[in-house]
Design an enzyme around this catalytic site. Structure first.
Site, PDB file in Angstrom:
ATOM      1  CD  GLU A  49      52.289  30.905  62.800  1.00 14.58           C
ATOM      2  OE1 GLU A  49      52.123  31.994  63.388  1.00 14.58           O
ATOM      3  OE2 GLU A  49      51.697  30.600  61.742  1.00 14.58           O
ATOM      4  CB  CYS A 103      48.300  37.031  61.605  1.00 13.76           C
ATOM      5  SG  CYS A 103      47.101  37.754  62.761  1.00 13.76           S
ATOM      6  CG  HIS A 116      48.616  32.549  63.622  1.00 13.18           C
ATOM      7  ND1 HIS A 116      49.773  33.292  63.567  1.00 13.18           N
ATOM      8  CD2 HIS A 116      47.620  33.424  63.929  1.00 13.18           C
ATOM      9  CE1 HIS A 116      49.492  34.562  63.842  1.00 13.18           C
ATOM     10  NE2 HIS A 116      48.192  34.668  64.053  1.00 13.18           N
TER      11      HIS A 116
END
Length: 233
Positions: free
Chosen positions: A206, A87, A204
């Site tokens: 994660e 990002c 994302h």
């Protein structure tokens, strides 16, 4: 796997990233402040996380790209070290010259925060070996300026060299305008450097590594990095 997660003023995803790295690798990540001039000894992976570094002033990532720590990151990358930018991290890598192109305002000029589908274009990269080529994964996005743009020649070169690793797609893996959430050139969600050791991506991963989140599709990216570093040791 010894990871270093960079921290800039305004970044807000560093702890999400550190948690994902710990869950998958079993090792704590080192948090590296933007004013530091060196990375921890023995670093295997540098991660530039998401957020709004320096409030996105000037351009997203423009100020962070000029922080002292980025000189160390550029040296690390030039020596073949693995670098992941997510990002705002992708924006910083582009502003730093580690990746080509730029991230522009989303085509509809609206912030997008939801799960999206990505197609894994190849799985012979350290950043994709945890997936199958052509696999469709679901991961979240949260950005207002994720529209990847580059001149026509650069986009052709990225595609011709196999440097587009992730594209926005339908749940069935179809690529097209209706599935391109932000208007990115060639539906690009993630690209790698010429040497293949630097990845920038807008979504994302994660945030999709634990069952409690309802999806663990992001786990494959980190698991692939762990496996790559084990075999490379």
């Amino acid at each position: 796997m010894k990871s270093a997660v960079l921290v800039f003023p305004g970044i807000n995803r560093e702890r999400d990233m550190a948690r994902a790295l710990k869950l998958v690798s079993g090792h704590d990540a080192a948090m590296v402040w933007h004013a530091d001039t060196e990375l921890p000894n023995g670093t295997d992976l540098v991660v530039v996380p998401g957020g709004f570094s320096y409030g996105d002033y000037l351009r997203c990532g423009a100020i962070a790209a000029r922080a002292p720590v980025m000189d160390a990151v550029r040296k690390f990358a030039s020596d073949g070290g693995l670098v992941l930018g997510v990002c705002n991290g992708f924006q910083i890598l582009c502003e730093s010259g580690l990746l080509p192109g730029v991230l522009m305002r989303n085509a509809r000029l609206k912030f997008i925060c939801r799960d999206v589908h990505l197609r894994v274009e190849r799985n012979d990269s350290p950043f994709t070996r945890g997936y199958a080529a052509g696999q469709v994964i679901k991961v979240p996005v949260a950005h207002g300026e994720g529209n990847y743009e580059a001149d026509e020649e650069t986009v052709k070169r990225l595609e011709g060299d196999g440097r587009v690793l992730y594209r926005y797609c339908s749940p069935e893996g179809e690529i097209g305008e209706s599935h391109n959430i932000n208007g990115a050139a060639a539906s690009i969600a993630g690209i790698v450097s010429e040497r293949g050791n630097v990845l920038g991506m807008m979504p994302h991963p994660e945030n999709h590594v634990e069952d409690i989140m309802g999806c663990t599709d992001g786990r494959g990216l980190f698991a692939g990095l762990v496996e790559h570093l084990k075999t490379a040791a």
